[in-house]
Design an enzyme around this catalytic site. Sequence first.
Site, short mmCIF file in Angstrom:
data_model
loop_
_atom_site.label_atom_id
_atom_site.label_comp_id
_atom_site.label_asym_id
_atom_site.label_seq_id
_atom_site.Cartn_x
_atom_site.Cartn_y
_atom_site.Cartn_z
N HIS A 115 45.96 12.54 -2.00
CA HIS A 115 45.37 13.88 -2.18
C HIS A 115 46.02 14.91 -1.28
CE1 HIS A 115 41.55 11.85 -3.97
NE2 HIS A 115 42.59 11.83 -4.79
N CYS A 126 58.23 30.40 -3.93
CA CYS A 126 59.67 30.13 -3.66
C CYS A 126 59.95 28.66 -3.42
CB CYS A 126 60.14 30.96 -2.45
SG CYS A 126 59.44 30.39 -0.88
N1 APR Z 1 32.67 3.44 7.71
C1 APR Z 1 32.93 3.13 6.41
N2 APR Z 1 32.45 3.83 5.36
C2 APR Z 1 31.66 4.88 5.64
C3 APR Z 1 31.32 5.27 6.97
C4 APR Z 1 31.87 4.50 8.02
N3 APR Z 1 31.60 4.78 9.32
N4 APR Z 1 30.51 6.37 6.90
C5 APR Z 1 30.36 6.66 5.58
N5 APR Z 1 31.03 5.76 4.83
C6 APR Z 1 31.16 5.70 3.36
C7 APR Z 1 30.02 6.35 2.60
O1 APR Z 1 28.99 5.40 2.36
C8 APR Z 1 30.72 6.76 1.29
O2 APR Z 1 30.62 5.72 0.32
O3 APR Z 1 32.32 6.46 3.02
C9 APR Z 1 32.18 6.96 1.69
C10 APR Z 1 32.63 8.41 1.67
O4 APR Z 1 32.54 8.87 0.35
P1 APR Z 1 32.99 10.37 0.00
O5 APR Z 1 32.38 11.30 0.99
O6 APR Z 1 32.73 10.57 -1.46
O7 APR Z 1 34.56 10.38 0.28
P2 APR Z 1 35.73 9.81 -0.63
O8 APR Z 1 35.30 8.59 -1.37
O9 APR Z 1 36.92 9.70 0.24
O10 APR Z 1 35.98 11.02 -1.67
C11 APR Z 1 37.08 10.88 -2.55
O11 APR Z 1 36.71 13.15 -3.30
O12 APR Z 1 36.19 15.31 -2.71
C12 APR Z 1 37.23 14.47 -3.09
O13 APR Z 1 39.48 14.72 -2.55
C13 APR Z 1 38.25 14.39 -1.99
O14 APR Z 1 39.52 12.48 -1.24
C14 APR Z 1 38.22 12.93 -1.57
C15 APR Z 1 37.67 12.24 -2.80
#
Ligand code: APR
Length: 235
Positions: A115, A126
Amino acid sequence: MTATELRLRTFDRIVFFTGAGMSAESGVPTYRGKGGIWREYDFERYACQAAFDRDPDAVWEFHNFRRGLVAACDPNDGHRLIAELEAHRSNTCVITQNIDGLHQLAGSEQVTELHGSLWRCRCDQCGAHHTARENPKAPIHCECGAYWRPDIVWFGDQLESSNLDAAVAAMKACDLFVSVGTSGVVFPAADLPLVAKKNGATLIEINPDVTPISEVYDVCLRGTASAMLATLAGD
Ligand code: APR
C-alpha cells in the site's frame, strides 16, 4: 496442527504478511479497531484521489499529521524478531500492508509495501519522486509547481502491479505463511492467504481477535504480534 507442534525450523520459505496490528505496540493506531484512524477520519475526505483533487491541502494536513505521529514511533520486538529471522534464514520476506516503514527501520530488507509508504511522495505532473522519513513535514509542492502526492495506495487506487506480482510469487513459493495483525477485509491483499493455502503452505494467523478469514488458517495464535512471534520463534 497445534501451536506447540509448530517448529519454524521445519519450514524453508516463510512469508510474514503484516497489517496495522503489527505496529500497534509501537503506538501506531490501527484503522478499524478501538481508536482506529477510520473511526476518527473519513477516508473519503482525506485519503482518496478524489479528495486530493478536490482539496490537496486538507489531504496533506492529514498525512503530515500521520507522518508526525509515526515519526515518533519505533519498531517493536515483533518487527525486530522478523528482521532477525530474515537475517538468519534466507527465503524469509515481509509483504506488508503498512505504510509506516517500521519493518525496514527494524532491519528487514525483503519488504514489499503493498500500500505504498507514508515517507514517499510522487509528482503525477512530472513523474518526480521524493522520500523523507527524517522530515515529518513534507514539502507540499514539487519543483515543477504541482502538488506532491503521498505515494500511498488509497481506496479506489490500483496496487502497483510489480508489488502485487512480487506478493503473489512469494505466496506461491512459501511453505509457511504468517499473517500478523490484519483484519483481512481489504482486497486484493485479503486474497493473498488463499493463494498461499492453494499452493500448500501452512497458514498461521497472529491476532488477538478472530477475523472474517480466521477459519482459513491452520493455526490461530490469539495474542499480540510481539508475544505470539516470540512464541512462534521460540523453538
Ligand atoms: N498485535 C496483533 N494484532 C493486533 C494488535 C496487536 N497488538 N492490535 C490490534 N491487532 C489486530 C486487530 O484485531 C485487527 O484485526 O490488527 C488488525 C488491524 O486491522 P485494521 O485496522 O483493519 O488494519 P489492516 O488489516 O492493516 O487494514 C488493511 O486497510 O485502510 C486500509 O490501507 C489500509 O493497509 C490498510 C488496510
